[in-house]
Design an enzyme around this catalytic site. Structure first.
Site, PDB file in Angstrom:
ATOM      1  N   GLU A  11      23.770  33.371  42.135  1.00 34.51           N
ATOM      2  CA  GLU A  11      24.709  34.231  42.863  1.00 34.51           C
ATOM      3  C   GLU A  11      25.276  35.319  41.959  1.00 34.51           C
ATOM      4  OE1 GLU A  11      27.921  32.172  44.711  1.00 34.51           O
ATOM      5  OE2 GLU A  11      26.614  30.829  45.843  1.00 34.51           O
ATOM      6  N   LYS A  37      39.539  30.716  38.162  1.00 34.62           N
ATOM      7  CA  LYS A  37      38.564  29.908  38.892  1.00 34.62           C
ATOM      8  C   LYS A  37      38.512  28.503  38.311  1.00 34.62           C
ATOM      9  CE  LYS A  37      35.445  33.623  40.284  1.00 34.62           C
ATOM     10  NZ  LYS A  37      34.044  34.051  40.409  1.00 34.62           N
ATOM     11  N   ARG A  40      19.857  23.994  44.748  1.00 34.60           N
ATOM     12  CA  ARG A  40      19.305  23.351  45.948  1.00 34.60           C
ATOM     13  C   ARG A  40      18.548  24.381  46.780  1.00 34.60           C
ATOM     14  NH1 ARG A  40      24.693  24.833  47.130  1.00 34.60           N
ATOM     15  NH2 ARG A  40      24.681  26.410  48.773  1.00 34.60           N
ATOM     16  N   LYS A  87      29.079  31.677  55.145  1.00 36.69           N
ATOM     17  CA  LYS A  87      28.219  32.812  55.473  1.00 36.69           C
ATOM     18  C   LYS A  87      27.912  32.822  56.962  1.00 36.69           C
ATOM     19  CE  LYS A  87      26.067  32.584  50.934  1.00 36.69           C
ATOM     20  NZ  LYS A  87      24.963  31.925  50.194  1.00 36.69           N
TER      21      LYS A  87
HETATM   22  C1  MV4 Z   1      35.014  36.546  42.577  1.00 39.54           C
HETATM   23  C2  MV4 Z   1      35.485  37.604  43.379  1.00 39.54           C
HETATM   24  C3  MV4 Z   1      35.897  38.744  42.741  1.00 39.54           C
HETATM   25  N1  MV4 Z   1      35.883  38.830  41.383  1.00 39.54           N
HETATM   26  N2  MV4 Z   1      34.993  36.670  41.243  1.00 39.54           N
HETATM   27  C4  MV4 Z   1      34.524  33.322  46.069  1.00 39.54           C
HETATM   28  C5  MV4 Z   1      33.772  32.032  46.086  1.00 39.54           C
HETATM   29  C6  MV4 Z   1      33.215  31.855  44.729  1.00 39.54           C
HETATM   30  N3  MV4 Z   1      31.875  31.355  44.804  1.00 39.54           N
HETATM   31  C7  MV4 Z   1      33.270  33.186  44.089  1.00 39.54           C
HETATM   32  N4  MV4 Z   1      34.141  34.004  44.883  1.00 39.54           N
HETATM   33  C8  MV4 Z   1      34.569  35.214  44.450  1.00 39.54           C
HETATM   34  N5  MV4 Z   1      34.565  35.407  43.113  1.00 39.54           N
HETATM   35  C9  MV4 Z   1      35.433  37.791  40.666  1.00 39.54           C
HETATM   36  N6  MV4 Z   1      35.406  37.879  39.352  1.00 39.54           N
HETATM   37  C10 MV4 Z   1      35.465  37.441  44.767  1.00 39.54           C
HETATM   38  C11 MV4 Z   1      35.013  36.240  45.310  1.00 39.54           C
HETATM   39  C12 MV4 Z   1      34.981  36.168  46.753  1.00 39.54           C
HETATM   40  C13 MV4 Z   1      33.774  36.064  47.423  1.00 39.54           C
HETATM   41  C14 MV4 Z   1      32.550  35.966  46.752  1.00 39.54           C
HETATM   42  C15 MV4 Z   1      31.373  35.868  47.428  1.00 39.54           C
HETATM   43  C16 MV4 Z   1      31.388  35.859  48.824  1.00 39.54           C
HETATM   44  C17 MV4 Z   1      32.566  35.921  49.505  1.00 39.54           C
HETATM   45  C18 MV4 Z   1      33.782  36.029  48.822  1.00 39.54           C
HETATM   46  C19 MV4 Z   1      34.973  36.111  49.540  1.00 39.54           C
HETATM   47  C20 MV4 Z   1      36.161  36.211  48.856  1.00 39.54           C
HETATM   48  C21 MV4 Z   1      36.161  36.235  47.456  1.00 39.54           C
END
Ligand code: MV4
Length: 450
Positions: free
Chosen positions: A275, A158, A292, A237
Site C-alpha cells: 500500500e 500510528k 494475503r 473500500k
Molecule cells: C496516512 C494518511 C495520511 N498521512 N498516513 C488510514 C488507514 C491506514 N492504513 C493508513 N491510513 C492513512 N495513513 C499519512 N502519513 C491518511 C490515511 C488515511 C487513509 C489511507 C488510505 C485510505 C483511506 C484513508 C482514509 C483516511 C486516512
C-alpha cells in the site's frame, strides 16, 4: 500439485478458491459454521465439515477447530482467503507444525509486515520511498514532540500493531500532541493489546494506491501493477480500479522494480499487496503491506489475465513464476470493481435477512463474484459483502459505461444494499473525471440531501 486443500473461509472468497482448486484438479474441503449450513461453499466443495457455532471466534477463527478439520480430512494445504486467519502468523506456524502447507507467506514475513514500524524500516532499507517519520517507536509524548518538530507538522501517530485506521491520530500543532498521543496509545492498547506508536508526516488528501505482487518460493518476484483504491468510507473500500490514471508508465516501472528487489531480499512468498499514499505531487510513499489475497484481486486479474488464486496454489506447491505467468505481463484495458454490501443506504448499518429476488448482471466484460442466491440468507455475524461486480473494458470510459448498465441490471430484494449508492457515485462528475482522493466519499455524502 496438492491432492486436497481445505478452504478456511466462507462467502464469495471461499467459492473463488474452491473454483480455482476444482480447475486445477485438486479435491476440496469446506469448513462452515452452524449459520452457514446452506451456503454455496458447503454445496460446491467435495467435502464439508462443520466447525462450530455462528460467531467467527467460535468457528472460522478457532485455530484448533480448523486444524482438526484439516487433519480429519487429511488435506495437504489450507487456503485462508482474506480476513479471518489469513494474516495470523501463529496460525501459519501451527499449520507448519502440523505438516500442512499454509497458502501464503512464511509466518516470519507475516509477522514482520504486521509490525508496521518494522515493515516501514525494512522498506526504507531496500530504497522503497517512505514518508519522513520517527526513527522507530516513540516511548513518550515528549519523544513524540521532538520527532514532530524535526518532521514538521502536521504529523500522524500510528499504532505499530495497527491497520484499519484504529489507534491513529492526526496532530496539527505541538500543544495538541500530548493528549492525542495518550488517546492513540490507549486506543491501540485496547484494540491490539499493544499501544506502541510511531509517527509519519501527514499527507493531506492522499490517494490510496496499492501494488499487487506475486512471489514464488525460489526468490522470484513480479509486480502485477497497481490498483487505485481511494473510494472508501471509514476505511472500507467501496470501489477499486486498475490501472490508476495518476501512475505514469515510468513510475509504475520504477516502483515495480524496487518492490521486486525489496521483497526478494525480505524472502516474501505468495501473493501480497503493498500500500502507498500518493501526495498532491503524485509521489508514492509506502505505508504498509498486506500479506494475503485481497478482496479486489479480480480487478488485477482482469487487466493482466492472470488467475491469481491459481497462481497462489501453484506457488505454494513449489512451482516457479516463469512456468505460471505469461512471458510478458502487460496491462490490457481498464477494470473497475464495486463492492455490493448488505447495508442500509443512509445509515450504513448491516442489513441481514433473506434475499427474496436476486438477478446477477452478465454480458461482455462483466464478472460477478458472489456466494449469494435467491432465497439465500445473509447472516448477521459476518462481513456485509454480498457480491463483487467487476467490469473490464477497452478503456476507463467503456468500463464506466459497462458498470453503470450492470448496476442497473443487478437486482437484490429482501435486504438493503449499496447498489443505489454505487449508481449515484458513477453519476458524479469528479468521479467520472478521475478527480478524487481518500476524502471523496465524505464530501460526496456530505453534499447529498438526507
Ligand atoms: C496516512 C494518511 C495520511 N498521512 N498516513 C488510514 C488507514 C491506514 N492504513 C493508513 N491510513 C492513512 N495513513 C499519512 N502519513 C491518511 C490515511 C488515511 C487513509 C489511507 C488510505 C485510505 C483511506 C484513508 C482514509 C483516511 C486516512
Amino acid at each position: 500439485m496438492f491432492r486436497k486443500v481445505l478452504v478456511a473461509n466462507r462467502g464469495e472468497i471461499a467459492l473463488r478458491v474452491l473454483n480455482a482448486c476444482r480447475e486445477l484438479g485438486i479435491r476440496t474441503v469446506a469448513v462452515y459454521s452452524e449459520a452457514d449450513r446452506n451456503s454455496l461453499h458447503v454445496r460446491f466443495a467435495d467435502e464439508a465439515i462443520c466447525i462450530g457455532p455462528p460467531r467467527p471466534a467460535d468457528s472460522y477463527l478457532n485455530v484448533p477447530s480448523v486444524i482438526s478439520a484439516a487433519e480429519i480430512a487429511d488435506v495437504d494445504a489450507i487456503h485462508p482467503g482474506y480476513g479471518l486467519l489469513s494474516e495470523n502468523a501463529n496460525f501459519a506456524e501451527v499449520c507448519r507444525a502440523s505438516n500442512i502447507k499454509f497458502i501464503g507467506p512464511p509466518p516470519e514475513v507475516t509477522r514482520l509486515m504486521g509490525e508496521k514500524e518494522k515493515a516501514r524500516q525494512a522498506m526504507k532499507r531496500a530504497k522503497v520511498p517512505i514518508l519522513p517519520g520517527s526513527d522507530g517507536i516513540l516511548a513518550t509524548a515528549e519523544e513524540a514532540q521532538e520527532a514532530a518538530a524535526k518532521i514538521g507538522y502536521p504529523v500522524i501517530l500510528k499504532a505499530k500493531a495497527g491497520g484499519g485506521g484504529r489507534g491513529m491520530r492526526i496532530v496539527r500543532k505541538p500543544d495538541d500532541l500530548p493528549n492525542l498521543f495518550h488517546a492513540a496509545n490507549a486506543e491501540a492498547a485496547g484494540a491490539f493489546g499493544n499501544g506502541e506508536l510511531y509517527m509519519e508526516k501527514f499527507v493531506e488528501r492522499p490517494r490510496h494506491i496499492e501494488f499487487q505482487v506475486l512471489a514464488d518460493e525460489h526468490g522470484n518476484v513480479v509486480s502485477l501493477f497497481e490498483r487505485e483504491c481511494s473510494i472508501q468510507r471509514r476505511h472500507q473500500k467501496l470501489i477499486e480500479e486498475a490501472p490508476s490514471l495518476q501512475v505514469t508508465p515510468q513510475l509504475r516501472e520504477e516502483i515495480g522494480q524496487t518492490l521486486c528487489r525489496c521483497l526478494t531480499e525480505i524472502g516474501y512468498q505468495n501473493a501480497g499487496t503493498v500500500e502507498f499514499l500518493m501526495d498532491a505531487d503524485r509521489r508514492l510513499y509506502f505505508i504498509e503491506m498486506n500479506t494475503r489475497i485481497q478482496v479486489e484481486h479480480p480487478v488485477t486479474e482482469a487487466i493482466t489475465g492472470v488467475d491469481m488464486v491459481k497462481a497462489q496454489l501453484r506457488i505454494a506447491a513449489g512451482e516457479k513464476l516463469d512456468t505460471i505467468l505469461p512471458p510478458k505481463l502487460e496491462i490490457r484495458g481498464h477494470a473497475i470493481e464495486c463492492r455490493i454490501n448488505a447495508e442500509h443506504p443512509q445509515r450504513f448499518t448491516p442489513s441481514a435477512g433473506k434475499i427474496t429476488a436476486f438477478n446477477v448482471p452478465g454480458g461482455n466484460g462483466v464478472r460477478v463474484d458472489t456466494a449469494q442466491y435467491a432465497e439465500g440468507v445473509v447472516p448477521p455475524y459476518y462481513d456485509s459483502l454480498v457480491a463483487k461486480l467487476i467490469v473490464h473494458g477497452a478503456d476507463r470510459k467503456e468500463a464506466m459505461a459497462r458498470m453503470s448498465r450492470a448496476l442497473d441490471q443487478f437486482i437484490v430484494q429482501g435486504i438493503d444494499t449499496s447498489i443505489q449508492l454505487h449508481q449515484a457515485i458513477f453519476q458524479n462528475p469528479a468521479f467520472q473525471a478521475g478527480e478524487f482522493d481518500t476524502g471523496f466519499m465524505e464530501r460526496f455524502l456530505g453534499k447529498k440531501p438526507e
